[in-house]
Write a protein that holds these residues in place. Structure first.
Motif, PDB file in Angstrom:
ATOM      1  N   THR A   1      91.733  21.672  36.119  1.00 48.10           N
ATOM      2  CA  THR A   1      92.282  21.578  37.473  1.00 48.10           C
ATOM      3  C   THR A   1      91.863  22.743  38.362  1.00 48.10           C
ATOM      4  OG1 THR A   1      94.314  22.669  36.705  1.00 48.10           O
ATOM      5  CG2 THR A   1      94.290  20.257  36.716  1.00 48.10           C
ATOM      6  N   LEU A   2      91.053  23.656  37.823  1.00 46.41           N
ATOM      7  CA  LEU A   2      90.631  24.816  38.609  1.00 46.41           C
ATOM      8  C   LEU A   2      89.878  24.413  39.867  1.00 46.41           C
ATOM      9  CD1 LEU A   2      89.470  27.441  35.960  1.00 46.41           C
ATOM     10  CD2 LEU A   2      91.318  27.686  37.611  1.00 46.41           C
ATOM     11  N   GLU A   3      88.936  23.486  39.701  1.00 48.76           N
ATOM     12  CA  GLU A   3      88.110  23.104  40.844  1.00 48.76           C
ATOM     13  C   GLU A   3      88.949  22.433  41.929  1.00 48.76           C
ATOM     14  OE1 GLU A   3      84.895  20.786  39.403  1.00 48.76           O
ATOM     15  OE2 GLU A   3      84.115  22.361  38.096  1.00 48.76           O
ATOM     16  N   GLU A   4      89.940  21.629  41.497  1.00 49.42           N
ATOM     17  CA  GLU A   4      90.805  20.967  42.473  1.00 49.42           C
ATOM     18  C   GLU A   4      91.615  21.993  43.252  1.00 49.42           C
ATOM     19  OE1 GLU A   4      94.647  17.937  42.534  1.00 49.42           O
ATOM     20  OE2 GLU A   4      93.514  18.268  40.678  1.00 49.42           O
ATOM     21  N   LYS A   5      92.175  22.992  42.542  1.00 52.55           N
ATOM     22  CA  LYS A   5      92.952  24.028  43.214  1.00 52.55           C
ATOM     23  C   LYS A   5      92.072  24.855  44.136  1.00 52.55           C
ATOM     24  CE  LYS A   5      96.291  24.486  39.462  1.00 52.55           C
ATOM     25  NZ  LYS A   5      96.788  25.357  38.375  1.00 52.55           N
ATOM     26  N   SER A   6      90.855  25.155  43.659  1.00 50.09           N
ATOM     27  CA  SER A   6      89.943  25.970  44.458  1.00 50.09           C
ATOM     28  C   SER A   6      89.520  25.246  45.728  1.00 50.09           C
ATOM     29  CB  SER A   6      88.719  26.350  43.626  1.00 50.09           C
ATOM     30  OG  SER A   6      87.802  27.085  44.392  1.00 50.09           O
ATOM     31  N   SER A   7      89.289  23.926  45.606  1.00 50.78           N
ATOM     32  CA  SER A   7      88.822  23.165  46.772  1.00 50.78           C
ATOM     33  C   SER A   7      89.883  23.097  47.861  1.00 50.78           C
ATOM     34  CB  SER A   7      88.424  21.749  46.337  1.00 50.78           C
ATOM     35  OG  SER A   7      89.555  21.050  45.849  1.00 50.78           O
ATOM     36  N   LYS A   8      91.173  23.216  47.477  1.00 56.46           N
ATOM     37  CA  LYS A   8      92.243  23.149  48.462  1.00 56.46           C
ATOM     38  C   LYS A   8      92.340  24.433  49.290  1.00 56.46           C
ATOM     39  CE  LYS A   8      95.140  19.909  45.877  1.00 56.46           C
ATOM     40  NZ  LYS A   8      96.425  19.705  45.167  1.00 56.46           N
ATOM     41  N   THR A   9      91.863  25.532  48.720  1.00 53.03           N
ATOM     42  CA  THR A   9      91.991  26.814  49.419  1.00 53.03           C
ATOM     43  C   THR A   9      90.646  27.397  49.823  1.00 53.03           C
ATOM     44  OG1 THR A   9      92.025  27.935  47.269  1.00 53.03           O
ATOM     45  CG2 THR A   9      94.136  27.402  48.247  1.00 53.03           C
ATOM     46  N   SER A  10      89.554  26.766  49.426  1.00 57.66           N
ATOM     47  CA  SER A  10      88.225  27.280  49.738  1.00 57.66           C
ATOM     48  C   SER A  10      87.775  26.748  51.095  1.00 57.66           C
ATOM     49  CB  SER A  10      87.230  26.864  48.657  1.00 57.66           C
ATOM     50  OG  SER A  10      85.943  27.302  48.980  1.00 57.66           O
ATOM     51  N   HIS A  11      87.404  27.673  51.990  1.00 59.68           N
ATOM     52  CA  HIS A  11      86.997  27.260  53.326  1.00 59.68           C
ATOM     53  C   HIS A  11      85.589  27.734  53.674  1.00 59.68           C
ATOM     54  CE1 HIS A  11      91.107  25.992  53.916  1.00 59.68           C
ATOM     55  NE2 HIS A  11      91.528  27.196  53.593  1.00 59.68           N
ATOM     56  N   ILE A  12      84.995  28.603  52.856  1.00 61.28           N
ATOM     57  CA  ILE A  12      83.615  29.038  53.113  1.00 61.28           C
ATOM     58  C   ILE A  12      82.681  27.874  52.807  1.00 61.28           C
ATOM     59  CG2 ILE A  12      81.787  30.621  52.414  1.00 61.28           C
ATOM     60  CD1 ILE A  12      83.909  32.692  51.782  1.00 61.28           C
ATOM     61  N   ARG A  13      81.764  27.596  53.703  1.00 60.06           N
ATOM     62  CA  ARG A  13      80.804  26.501  53.494  1.00 60.06           C
ATOM     63  C   ARG A  13      79.519  27.049  52.882  1.00 60.06           C
ATOM     64  NH1 ARG A  13      82.536  25.776  58.644  1.00 60.06           N
ATOM     65  NH2 ARG A  13      80.541  26.480  59.484  1.00 60.06           N
ATOM     66  N   TYR A  14      79.009  26.340  51.909  1.00 62.94           N
ATOM     67  CA  TYR A  14      77.743  26.719  51.267  1.00 62.94           C
ATOM     68  C   TYR A  14      76.736  25.598  51.541  1.00 62.94           C
ATOM     69  CZ  TYR A  14      80.591  30.211  48.913  1.00 62.94           C
ATOM     70  OH  TYR A  14      81.439  31.262  48.654  1.00 62.94           O
ATOM     71  N   GLU A  15      75.644  25.985  52.194  1.00 67.12           N
ATOM     72  CA  GLU A  15      74.661  24.984  52.615  1.00 67.12           C
ATOM     73  C   GLU A  15      73.252  25.414  52.242  1.00 67.12           C
ATOM     74  OE1 GLU A  15      75.195  24.655  56.811  1.00 67.12           O
ATOM     75  OE2 GLU A  15      77.174  23.678  56.671  1.00 67.12           O
ATOM     76  N   GLN A  16      72.310  24.495  52.434  1.00 70.13           N
ATOM     77  CA  GLN A  16      70.893  24.816  52.276  1.00 70.13           C
ATOM     78  C   GLN A  16      70.349  25.231  53.639  1.00 70.13           C
ATOM     79  OE1 GLN A  16      68.749  21.560  50.538  1.00 70.13           O
ATOM     80  NE2 GLN A  16      69.876  21.663  48.601  1.00 70.13           N
ATOM     81  N   SER A  17      69.588  26.309  53.634  1.00 69.64           N
ATOM     82  CA  SER A  17      69.048  26.797  54.904  1.00 69.64           C
ATOM     83  C   SER A  17      67.922  25.902  55.387  1.00 69.64           C
ATOM     84  CB  SER A  17      68.561  28.232  54.749  1.00 69.64           C
ATOM     85  OG  SER A  17      67.549  28.306  53.751  1.00 69.64           O
TER      86      SER A  17
END
Length: 595
Positions: free
Chosen positions: A356-372
């Motif tokens: 459940t770590l990823e689910e909890k992290s996704s609820k509080t994670s707001h930094i976007r990671y993209e390809q340049s």
């Protein structure tokens, strides 16, 4: 308010759900079919054993009848039959032991490998401490708790099958023999259908009731003991790893006093379990000893009335004993079942927390990671929420081109390590955008160099497999960073963090970069923050072999001489009531307005 950390005492799954989760751990049809095959084989062996036990019970009646009638011919014939029966039981016992122990090995392999896979999935080992008490001592849950769970599971399942089959087999025998127990009351003879069976069930029910009442607290006590033992062990590991520092500071007496507290906790819980087991011993001991006399007393009316021969009496006693042995398994195993439930809850609870770590992290994670869009690394309006406050850059848009060397200058306790974790994608709390070029190799270098306990070649290649580099390449890299003296130890396994000085460890990391040749290196502190000789060596490597590698250093040290092409400042705003994250009793929590 939502909490980033969860308490281990939160409501847990039911035992049924936990057992289902344990079965799901066994990954793939091959592993499951293998366990089912072994389970079927051991069930077949136990069933055959039960049939032979019935024949042994019949033999017992026959030989006692021969003794009662003084018939030597029948007696000697029964001796031969006994040898055949015992030989068969011996073979079945050896087969059952091998299958039993092999089943433990297979189950532990499946559970351990599954937990390792879940624990060492990307980012999970780092994020796990944020889940609360359940994250404490993962080594114990994966090694000790898993070992004990697998052993107890196999022991209980095999014991349950064996006791159930023996119970089913001998209940029929005992039911039939009950017809020979004739009661006489006021000159009238009568029998009670299944008399000995009902007596055995009633006797076992009384024992089970008292066992449950006395032994129920053992479940919680065993769980508490596992937690206390883990805390004790981690304190011992800490002292062992810091033995040099403790000795230099003459801190042995202080450490001894500090260790008394976890030891006292362990001993207190052990004493509580000992007291409860002693109380339980009164119940199980009384139950066991009375079981020797009970069948004789229950069958005595039939024997003394003449309806039951001596051999018949011994068959009744033997069948009653087998039924009692089967029923007593349920009585005597209560402490074991209590420990098994504690182990099951710890292992499955730990696995559930990992999943459940990823689910909890996704609820509080707001930094976007993209390809340049181009080949640059771009940090746009980046703000990292660290325990020390909001961490930002002095420029709203930072674009690092290929081959460029940039220093992000950070003051002490400015949240630089958290900032690097955000760049690596393992700390998602914040806002803004981080972009990386697609398909390019990026290496992240922590402030504290990590070297696995393995061969030097494995340490050089880490985290890639050692087979990806050949010995000649490894030796050339060692010589380039002036560690050629280690060439003969390339395939030697040691604790290299203990063998090498800090400066040598940093040069070993340079050798790792030489072998990996990443397009981007992002580091906490600076590789070139070394002594003068090693600093010049690092500068030479980045000028020649790694000239095309871009370097982003988050640290305090600027060597000058134009090594870095430019510098960006790391800015920290102290935490306030409007900070999305706050520290409370050592736990990272979201503030109410962000919950």
């Amino acid at each position: 308010m939502s909490s980033v950390k969860q308490n281990e005492t939160a409501p847990q799954e039911s035992v049924y759900s936990q057992v289902r989760s344990l079965w799901k751990i066994i990954d793939g049809p091959k592993a499951r079919n293998g366990l089912l095959l072994f389970g079927g084989a051991i069930t077949g062996v136990i069933a055959t054993n039960a049939l032979v036990q019935i024949r042994l019970n019949t033999w017992q009646g026959n030989i006692y009848d021969a003794i009662g009638t003084r018939n030597l011919s029948i007696f000697m014939n029964e001796v031969v039959i006994f040898l055949v029966i015992v030989s068969t039981l011996l073979c079945l016992g050896v087969a059952q032991t091998w299958l039993h122990e092999t089943l433990k090995v297979r189950l532990r392999k499946a559970v351990t490998f599954d937990l390792l896979k879940e624990w060492l999935s990307p980012r999970r080992a780092f994020q796990l401490p944020l889940t609360g008490a359940i994250s404490v001592n993962p080594d114990q849950r994966i090694q000790e708790d898993t070992r004990r769970l697998c052993e107890l599971t196999v022991d209980l399942v095999v014991g349950l099958i064996q006791s159930t089959l023996l119970l089913g087999a001998f209940v029929g025998v005992l039911w039939g023999l009950s017809a020979q127990v004739v009661f006489v009351y006021e000159g009238n003879a009568f029998t009670i259908p299944g008399y000995m069976v009902w007596a055995a069930i009633g006797y076992a029910a009384i024992g089970s009731l008292f066992t449950w009442l006395v032994g129920r607290p053992l479940i919680a006590a065993h769980t508490d003991l596992r937690v206390a033992e883990a805390d004790f062990r981690i304190n011992l590991v800490r002292v062992n790893e810091s033995a040099d520092e403790i000795a230099l500071m003459h801190g042995e007496a202080a450490e001894r006093e500090l260790l008394h507290r976890p030891v006292d906790t362990v001993l207190m819980i052990m004493q509580k379990i000992a007291n409860r087991l002693a109380a339980l011993g009164w119940v199980t001991g009384s139950y066991g000893w009375l079981a020797l006399l009970a069948p004789l007393l229950l069958a005595a009316p039939g024997y003394f009335s003449g309806s039951l021969s001596l051999g018949g009496l011994m068959m009744v006693v033997g069948a009653f004993g087998q039924v009692q042995a089967a029923l007593r398994w349920y009585v005597d195993r209560f402490p074991t079942i209590a420990e098994w439930r504690a182990m099951l809850a710890r292992v499955i609870g730990y696995r559930t927390a990992l999943q459940t770590l990823e689910e909890k992290s996704s609820k509080t994670s707001h930094i976007r990671y993209e390809q340049s869009a181009d080949n640059s690394v771009t940090l746009e309006k980046l703000c990292v929420y660290a325990p020390s406050g909001r961490v930002t850059l002095s420029e709203p848009l930072v674009r690092v081109a290929p081959g460029e060397r940039v220093l992000i200058s950070a003051a002490p306790k400015s949240g630089k390590t958290t900032f690097v974790k955000a760049l690596a994608g393992i700390w998602g709390w914040g806002k803004g955008t981080i972009s990386y070029p697609a398909g390019q190799r990026v290496a992240f270098v922590p402030d504290t160099i990590y070297l696995p306990t393995a061969s030097l070649k494995t340490a050089l290649a880490y985290p890639r497999p050692a087979e990806e580099i050949d010995d000649d390449e490894a030796i050339k890299a060692l010589e380039r960073v002036r560690l050629g003296k280690l060439a003969s130890d390339l395939n030697v396994e040691r604790r290299w963090e203990k063998e090498l000085a800090l400066d040598e460890q940093r040069r070993l990391m340079l050798a790792n970069m030489l072998l990996y040749k990443p397009q981007w290196i992002i580091q906490d502190e600076s590789i070139i923050e070394l002594d003068d000789e090693s600093r010049n060596l690092a500068a030479s490597i980045f000028t020649h072999e790694l000239a095309d590698t871009a370097l982003i250093s988050v640290g305090r040290f600027d060597p000058g001489n134009g090594f870095y092409t430019r510098k960006v400042d790391l800015c920290t705003t102290p935490p306030s009531l409007h900070m999305p994250l706050r520290l409370e009793n050592g736990e990272l929590r979201e503030t109410p307005e962000h919950a």
